[in-house]
Enzyme design. Structure first.
Site, mmCIF file in Angstrom:
data_model
loop_
_atom_site.group_PDB
_atom_site.id
_atom_site.type_symbol
_atom_site.label_atom_id
_atom_site.label_comp_id
_atom_site.label_asym_id
_atom_site.label_seq_id
_atom_site.Cartn_x
_atom_site.Cartn_y
_atom_site.Cartn_z
ATOM 1 C CB THR A 615 80.606 85.805 12.806
ATOM 2 O OG1 THR A 615 81.920 85.627 13.310
ATOM 3 C CG2 THR A 615 79.600 85.635 13.924
ATOM 4 C CE LYS A 619 82.699 89.159 10.645
ATOM 5 N NZ LYS A 619 83.809 88.749 11.534
HETATM 6 C C1 26W Z 1 88.802 78.848 27.948
HETATM 7 C C2 26W Z 1 89.403 79.116 26.626
HETATM 8 C C3 26W Z 1 88.408 79.482 25.599
HETATM 9 C C4 26W Z 1 88.482 80.690 24.979
HETATM 10 C C5 26W Z 1 87.550 81.033 24.038
HETATM 11 C C6 26W Z 1 87.407 78.606 25.273
HETATM 12 C C7 26W Z 1 86.475 78.947 24.341
HETATM 13 C C8 26W Z 1 86.544 80.165 23.716
HETATM 14 C C9 26W Z 1 85.479 80.575 22.709
HETATM 15 C C10 26W Z 1 84.205 79.860 23.009
HETATM 16 C C11 26W Z 1 85.893 80.359 21.313
HETATM 17 C C12 26W Z 1 85.074 81.139 20.309
HETATM 18 O O1 26W Z 1 85.501 82.179 19.876
HETATM 19 N N1 26W Z 1 83.906 80.603 19.910
HETATM 20 C C13 26W Z 1 83.248 81.108 18.704
HETATM 21 O O2 26W Z 1 82.252 82.045 19.022
HETATM 22 C C14 26W Z 1 81.718 82.630 17.848
HETATM 23 C C15 26W Z 1 80.763 83.714 18.260
HETATM 24 O O3 26W Z 1 79.635 83.158 18.849
HETATM 25 C C16 26W Z 1 81.060 81.580 16.976
HETATM 26 O O4 26W Z 1 80.623 82.170 15.795
HETATM 27 C C17 26W Z 1 82.053 80.461 16.656
HETATM 28 O O5 26W Z 1 81.408 79.424 15.963
HETATM 29 C C18 26W Z 1 82.674 79.938 17.929
HETATM 30 O O6 26W Z 1 83.697 79.005 17.640
#
Ligand code: 26W
Length: 768
Positions: A615, A619
């Site tokens: 995202t 921006k």
């Molecule tokens: C279980 C631990 C954990 C915590 C957070 C696993 C996975 C996450 C998230 C999936 C990480 C995250 O922030 N993903 C991001 O999400 C955004 C919003 O959709 C995307 O724009 C990013 O590409 C993605 O990495």
């Protein structure tokens, strides 16, 4: 004089001019303005369940939404106060990165569009850690985000909820923050739960023993909402993490059911017409079996409860990385929420029956198991099976979900899958953070874009207007100057040249995001400059901002590498006027608001098929930077919208990577290319210093040796990355043409408003 101004003046008279007091005064004055409209809607409500809300600093954005930001500035001027004072107010960093920030943008969009959507999450005592560098290494300290008070939250004592874990029971106390839509007509709620002990101190039976006992109980209760997990990529399998998830999922459901029953009693047949629940990734997915429990304990049959859940819940996936797909051991789950486990088993049994009815039996059921034979609970599978909607966050990501990560599920329920490309709110990410550009736009097309970003298309008319293009270049220079001043104050006097190209990579630090590839490209430029074989190189400033999860060794090593590259480059007088590298400390939402408006080049360089969407890329685009990026996530759609002529897209495509995957041999590339070798060898030949930790050797080995070397294909994409980056550098000389590219990016960014994203969720998933 406006009501707000007179109220504020009255409040300010005779008050101490301390930031803390001023912050509380201004916020409370603004809060008075919303009392009459806060939470009055009775429409169908969307409940956005998320373990993270990365809202950032709210004082300016809330005043902007209420239309009194200028009033506040005026009053402050009159009283000789600096309105920028509130830049000392801590961000509410109750999130890690993209997922949490997306939730915050969604809240803003829904409220602005007049939709009833409330956020439900956790009121962490400490948000994401603060970062500073010591000898180039990351150090972490606690984030006391309420240091100046929390005047935007209302504690709702009477609406507390009891939560029962296997080993303890706690109160969940709601703290409600207003989510003020632009224009101030709709005010929704972000409800964050704080955990507290059921009984306070017992002073009547006061002896040392009971005192210590009740102290321990208090600590154990408060620990549940104590701190945000600083991990945004792995399921650490921590008991406390699952407790946090159950804590806020159960509290949110119970408070919704209380609200529903007050109107409808225990007839739940209308529930899914009144409420939709969106699960932001799998973190709140334990809400599904908990919902079944709460309904069935009130007399609903399993079949009915499951059907209501199915119609109510929807799930968004935010990652394809295997290590981030949550699984919990049954034993751990039963320790945390023993009352809920039987409902997980009921879901599994229904699944087995459904699969059998479709002729899927025996080993063919394996990829579907919610509770697998190794006694692990697969939260992603539960989230797909027990909801009516699963969505990805960019077109490419959704395709990967359908045909790879979740292909078995897509084969069963193709109608459940859809794409909802992410978006960002232009209120924060243009109007608030880039007032000069916002003014430029409004002068030409009016201010309708603030609530209808598609109107930016009308800027196309100015792409041949030289005066406009020069003015735009001036605005960028102004933003670079502002950033330079800010960086100088925050990073111990570091000086930036506003007449150089600002090339910026800001995002969480992760191997797959390839900050190391960017560092390698800088080293290659450095060596080429030293050799005198880069003629006509336009001066460049490379800026990085990123936090590494505290336990993520390699990510921390990469931070040290970049700081070492900065050392090497910045102290070499031979390249002093040509090349500069700065890794800013404690990158956060507020820092982003300074960095993004000053960027010429936006680095979005993950290998194709790894970044779900991104995202930050949107921006930068909105603020008129060109994207130097791969065919990954939403970059694909950015290039589609703004065209390849106005961006710098490079590297392997998903299909190409899939083809070479099994025969990939980075060692061969290393040996064949002297350029690559020279750059990689800096990790081990003493050019860069890891202070004797051995970390750089480990990084080197991870690229060339072991069982899966260079798993993120840095070497594969290196040459095309270099060529493309240098092309951008050459193109920059034609300032007018480059300015046109920037304007074209801004004018093409309309589709990336989170208003558009929310409109799609509302129509296709929530049926509002
Ligand atoms: C279980 C631990 C954990 C915590 C957070 C696993 C996975 C996450 C998230 C999936 C990480 C995250 O922030 N993903 C991001 O999400 C955004 C919003 O959709 C995307 O724009 C990013 O590409 C993605 O990495």
């Amino acid at each position: 004089m406006s009501n707000f101004k007179s109220l504020l003046e009255a409040a300010l008279r005779g008050q101490e001019n301390h930031v803390c007091d001023l912050y509380v005064t201004v916020s409370q004055t603004a809060m008075k303005k919303i009392e009459a409209v806060w939470g009055i809607s009775s429409a169908k409500k969307v409940c956005y369940f998320s373990a993270e809300f990365l809202v950032g600093r709210v004082v300016y954005s809330n005043l902007q939404a209420l239309g009194v930001l200028e009033d506040m500035r005026e009053v402050f001027r009159k009283y000789g106060l600096d309105a920028n004072l509130f830049e000392d107010v801590e961000d509410a960093a109750l999130g890690n990165g993209g997922l949490g920030r997306l939730a915050a943008c969604f809240l803003d969009s829904a409220a602005t569009m007049g939709l009833r959507m409330d956020g439900y999450g956790i009121r962490y005592r400490y948000g994401l850690f603060k970062q500073h560098f010591h000898e180039g290494f990351q150090r972490e300290t606690a984030d006391d985000w309420t240091r100046f008070g929390d005047p935007w939250s209302i504690r709702r004592e009477k609406e507390r909820i009891q939560i029962n874990f296997g080993d303890q029971s706690v109160w969940a106390i709601p703290y409600d923050m207003p989510v003020i839509g632009y224009g101030g007509k709709t005010v929704n709620t972000l409800r964050l739960w704080q955990s507290e002990p059921m009984n306070g101190f017992n002073f009547s039976e006061f002896d040392e023993h009971t005192y210590n006992d009740s102290y321990a109980v208090r600590n154990a209760a408060e620990a549940i909402s104590g701190v945000l997990y600083p991990n945004d990529d792995t399921d650490e399998g921590k008991r406390l993490r699952l407790k946090q998830q159950y804590f806020f999922a159960s509290a949110s459901l119970q408070s919704m059911l209380r609200e529903y029953r007050a109107v409808n009693g225990s007839d739940y047949s209308k529930f899914s017409e009144r409420y939709a629940i969106q699960l932001n990734d799998t973190h709140p997915t334990v809400a599904i079996p908990e919902f079944l429990r709460l309904l069935m304990e009130d007399g609903v049959s399993f079949e009915d409860a499951f059907s209501i859940a199915l119609h109510t819940f929807a799930y968004t996936n935010h990652t394809v990385m295997a290590e981030a797909l949550e699984k919990w051991d049954v034993s751990l789950f039963c320790f945390v929420a023993p009352a809920v486990y039987p409902y997980v088993v009921m879901i599994q049994n229904k699944l087995t029956q459904d699969l059998h009815n479709r002729g899927i039996n025996g080993a063919d059921q394996m990829p579907y198991y919610i509770v697998d034979p190794d006694q692990r609970i697969h939260m992603t599978r539960m989230a797909v099976y027990a909801t009516h909607s699963t969505n990805g966050v960019a077109a490419l990501h959704t395709e990967i979900l359908k045909h790879d990560v979740l292909k078995e599920w897509h084969a069963l329920y193709p109608e459940r899958f859809s794409n909802k490309t992410n978006g960002i709110t232009q209120r924060r990410w243009l109007s608030l953070c880039n007032p000069k550009l916002a003014g430029f736009i409004t002068e030409r097309i009016g201010d309708g874009w603030i609530t209808d970003l598609d109107q930016l298309e009308r800027l196309r008319d100015y792409e041949r207007d030289h005066d406009a293009l020069w003015e735009l270049a001036d605005i960028k220079r102004h933003n670079k100057l502002c950033l330079a001043e800010y960086v100088c104050s925050r990073e111990h006097g570091v000086k930036l040249n506003p007449d150089s190209i600002f090339d910026i990579q800001v995002k969480r630090l992760h191997e797959y995001k390839r900050q190391l590839l960017n560092a390698f490209s800088i080293l290659d430029i450095y060596f080429q400059l030293k050799d005198g074989c880069l003629s006509d190189f336009y001066p460049m400033t490379f800026l990085f901002g990123a936090k590494a999860a505290p336990g993520y060794r390699r990510a921390k090593a990469i931070i040290k590498v970049i700081n070492e590259v900065a050392e090497l480059v910045n102290r070499d007088s031979a390249v002093m006027d040509t090349l500069k590298v700065v890794f800013v400390q404690n990158y956060n939402v507020s820092y982003a608001e300074k960095l993004i408006p000053a960027a010429d080049i936006s680095e979005q360089i993950s290998p194709a098929g790894t970044e779900a969407s991104g995202t930050g890329n949107m921006k930068f685009m909105l603020n008129g930077a060109v994207t130097l990026g791969t065919y990954d996530g939403a970059n694909v759609e950015i290039a589609q919208q703004a065209g390849h002529e106005s961006n710098y897209i490079f590297g392997s495509r998903v299909e190409q990577i899939r083809e070479i995957k099994d025969s990939y041999h980075p060692r061969g590339l290393y040996e064949a290319s002297p350029g690559i070798r020279r750059v990689l060898d800096t990790l081990i030949d003493g050019t860069l210093n890891d202070n004797g930790t051995g970390l750089f050797r480990e990084l080197f080995d991870s690229l060339l040796h072991g069982h899966n070397p260079d798993q993120y294909y840095l070497l594969l994409d290196f040459e095309s990355y270099m060529a493309t980056k240098l092309q951008a550098n050459r193109d920059y000389r034609d300032r007018l043409e480059f300015s046109r590219k920037c304007l074209h990016n801004t004018s093409s960014a309309g589709i990336f408003s989170s208003d558009r994203t929310i409109r799609e969720y509302a129509a296709d998933i929530w049926h509002l």
